[in-house]
Motif scaffolding. Structure first.
Motif, mmCIF file in Angstrom:
data_model
loop_
_atom_site.group_PDB
_atom_site.id
_atom_site.type_symbol
_atom_site.label_atom_id
_atom_site.label_comp_id
_atom_site.label_asym_id
_atom_site.label_seq_id
_atom_site.Cartn_x
_atom_site.Cartn_y
_atom_site.Cartn_z
ATOM 1 N N TYR A 148 -14.516 -27.697 -0.319
ATOM 2 C CA TYR A 148 -14.869 -26.970 0.917
ATOM 3 C C TYR A 148 -14.007 -25.726 1.091
ATOM 4 C CZ TYR A 148 -15.423 -25.682 5.774
ATOM 5 O OH TYR A 148 -15.647 -24.976 6.915
ATOM 6 N N TYR A 149 -12.692 -25.901 1.096
ATOM 7 C CA TYR A 149 -11.816 -24.778 1.395
ATOM 8 C C TYR A 149 -11.688 -23.798 0.222
ATOM 9 C CZ TYR A 149 -10.226 -26.841 5.762
ATOM 10 O OH TYR A 149 -10.171 -27.337 7.029
ATOM 11 N N GLU A 150 -12.074 -24.220 -0.993
ATOM 12 C CA GLU A 150 -11.770 -23.461 -2.187
ATOM 13 C C GLU A 150 -10.249 -23.227 -2.207
ATOM 14 O OE1 GLU A 150 -14.291 -20.003 -2.282
ATOM 15 O OE2 GLU A 150 -16.087 -21.197 -2.584
ATOM 16 N N TRP A 151 -9.790 -22.156 -2.848
ATOM 17 C CA TRP A 151 -8.364 -21.850 -2.774
ATOM 18 C C TRP A 151 -8.211 -20.599 -1.931
ATOM 19 C CZ3 TRP A 151 -5.316 -17.659 -3.897
ATOM 20 C CH2 TRP A 151 -3.939 -17.869 -3.692
ATOM 21 N N ALA A 152 -7.456 -20.696 -0.872
ATOM 22 C CA ALA A 152 -7.265 -19.559 0.023
ATOM 23 C C ALA A 152 -5.839 -19.618 0.571
ATOM 24 C CB ALA A 152 -8.281 -19.580 1.159
ATOM 25 N N SER A 177 1.736 -17.100 4.139
ATOM 26 C CA SER A 177 1.996 -17.378 5.547
ATOM 27 C C SER A 177 0.723 -17.906 6.195
ATOM 28 C CB SER A 177 2.437 -16.101 6.274
ATOM 29 O OG SER A 177 1.356 -15.181 6.345
ATOM 30 N N PRO A 178 0.841 -18.624 7.322
ATOM 31 C CA PRO A 178 -0.365 -19.115 7.998
ATOM 32 C C PRO A 178 -1.365 -18.013 8.335
ATOM 33 C CG PRO A 178 1.542 -20.260 8.848
ATOM 34 C CD PRO A 178 2.072 -19.179 7.933
ATOM 35 N N LEU A 179 -0.884 -16.857 8.789
ATOM 36 C CA LEU A 179 -1.806 -15.775 9.149
ATOM 37 C C LEU A 179 -2.548 -15.260 7.920
ATOM 38 C CD1 LEU A 179 -3.022 -13.877 11.220
ATOM 39 C CD2 LEU A 179 -1.058 -12.344 10.895
ATOM 40 N N ALA A 180 -1.847 -15.049 6.809
ATOM 41 C CA ALA A 180 -2.498 -14.583 5.588
ATOM 42 C C ALA A 180 -3.523 -15.602 5.113
ATOM 43 C CB ALA A 180 -1.457 -14.338 4.497
ATOM 44 N N CYS A 181 -3.193 -16.872 5.245
ATOM 45 C CA CYS A 181 -4.104 -17.941 4.833
ATOM 46 C C CYS A 181 -5.386 -17.920 5.652
ATOM 47 C CB CYS A 181 -3.396 -19.293 4.986
ATOM 48 S SG CYS A 181 -4.355 -20.705 4.438
ATOM 49 N N VAL A 200 -0.009 -24.511 8.736
ATOM 50 C CA VAL A 200 1.441 -24.753 8.774
ATOM 51 C C VAL A 200 2.088 -24.259 7.481
ATOM 52 C CG1 VAL A 200 3.235 -26.503 9.097
ATOM 53 C CG2 VAL A 200 0.973 -26.821 10.138
ATOM 54 N N SER A 201 3.200 -23.551 7.601
ATOM 55 C CA SER A 201 3.959 -23.176 6.411
ATOM 56 C C SER A 201 4.355 -24.429 5.657
ATOM 57 C CB SER A 201 5.215 -22.386 6.809
ATOM 58 O OG SER A 201 4.872 -21.153 7.388
ATOM 59 N N CYS A 202 4.303 -24.365 4.343
ATOM 60 C CA CYS A 202 4.554 -25.538 3.499
ATOM 61 C C CYS A 202 5.841 -26.262 3.903
ATOM 62 C CB CYS A 202 4.656 -25.084 2.042
ATOM 63 S SG CYS A 202 3.681 -26.080 0.919
ATOM 64 N N ARG A 203 6.912 -25.526 4.096
ATOM 65 C CA ARG A 203 8.215 -26.143 4.347
ATOM 66 C C ARG A 203 8.286 -26.859 5.697
ATOM 67 N NH1 ARG A 203 8.660 -20.716 5.086
ATOM 68 N NH2 ARG A 203 9.613 -19.929 6.993
ATOM 69 N N HIS A 204 7.325 -26.566 6.602
ATOM 70 C CA HIS A 204 7.344 -27.194 7.927
ATOM 71 C C HIS A 204 6.312 -28.315 8.066
ATOM 72 C CE1 HIS A 204 10.184 -24.279 9.300
ATOM 73 N NE2 HIS A 204 9.349 -23.263 9.187
ATOM 74 N N THR A 205 5.620 -28.635 6.976
ATOM 75 C CA THR A 205 4.573 -29.652 7.046
ATOM 76 C C THR A 205 5.119 -30.992 7.508
ATOM 77 O OG1 THR A 205 3.438 -28.533 5.225
ATOM 78 C CG2 THR A 205 2.714 -30.755 5.744
ATOM 79 N N LEU A 206 6.276 -31.376 7.016
ATOM 80 C CA LEU A 206 6.877 -32.659 7.401
ATOM 81 C C LEU A 206 7.163 -32.696 8.897
ATOM 82 C CD1 LEU A 206 8.083 -35.417 6.634
ATOM 83 C CD2 LEU A 206 10.252 -34.241 6.171
ATOM 84 N N THR A 207 7.713 -31.622 9.445
ATOM 85 C CA THR A 207 8.052 -31.576 10.877
ATOM 86 C C THR A 207 6.816 -31.784 11.741
ATOM 87 O OG1 THR A 207 9.877 -30.049 10.451
ATOM 88 C CG2 THR A 207 9.031 -30.141 12.708
#
Length: 221
Positions: free
Chosen positions: A163-167, A198-202, A105-112
């Motif tokens: 686990y995820y490291e930074w990505a 963006s989610p895809l790049a992540c 999820v894009s950071c700004r949409h996490t709350l939604t």
């Protein structure tokens, strides 16, 4: 005048057999069956929508079709992407026990997205690190804080429980609830993405990370 179908082709295209037989075939086998004749091609084309129904695949996580469609509407509005084992299971037509649903999820949409999960009965399961933060166990405060970020506070660090490291990942939030039919627990993870990514790049970055390459090499060995 068309030639009558052989008994084998009749079997492969009979509606009463298709739903029992086709789920056991690989994608390659199904494509080969569809090339046998017009009858089998029509049978395969009629079967595919039910075999690859995203609503049916997601329904165990959202309880019913109504909430599944609500999620898909939010997914379209926010650009949320599904990755991980659920994406693989969908294309493989497989089912892994106890596998969760990963939402990028894009950071700004996490709350939604998080508020929607809470509204359908999910409970927030904070990690020890999240509990030790100023937000503590308050889910909404966690979601509001990460949604307000305009730049990453995590870039270059190994932070998500090793686990995820930074990505391009800002935070990972776990939500859980009991499955209404089977009584088992289902989990959804919101993976909040770097505000400048963006989610895809992540997803592409994570699945090219050293931890993922290491896992692939170990599985080959």
């Amino acid at each position: 005048m068309s030639q009558p179908l052989s008994s084998g082709l009749t079997l492969l295209s009979a509606s009463t057999i298709v739903d029992v037989l086709y789920p056991h075939l690989s994608v390659k086998d199904i494509l080969n069956v569809s090339k046998a004749c017009r009858a089998t091609r029509l049978a395969v084309n009629a079967w595919l929508p039910s075999a690859y129904s995203i609503n049916k695949h997601l329904e165990p996580f959202f309880g019913d079709l109504k909430n599944t469609l609500r999620f898909r509407s939010i997914q379209a509005e926010t650009g949320t992407l599904i990755s991980g084992s659920q994406a693989l299971q969908f294309f493989d037509r497989a089912h892994y026990l106890d596998s969760d649903l990963d939402l990028y999820v894009s950071c700004r949409h996490t709350l939604t997205v998080g508020v929607f999960l809470l509204s359908i009965g999910y409970q927030f399961e904070p990690t020890a690190r999240q509990l030790a933060s100023p937000q503590g166990s308050n889910c909404r405060e966690h979601l509001e804080e990460v949604s307000s970020r305009t730049e990453s506070v995590r870039r270059g660090s190994l932070f998500v429980d090793d686990y995820y490291e930074w990505a391009f990942i800002e935070e990972v939030y776990t939500f859980a609830k009991q499955h209404t039919t089977y009584g088992s627990q289902v989990k959804i993870q919101i993976i909040a993405v770097d505000p400048l990514s963006s989610p895809l790049a992540c997803i592409l970055h994570f699945h090219s990370s050293t931890s993922q390459c290491r896992a692939v090499l170990l599985s080959i060995q």
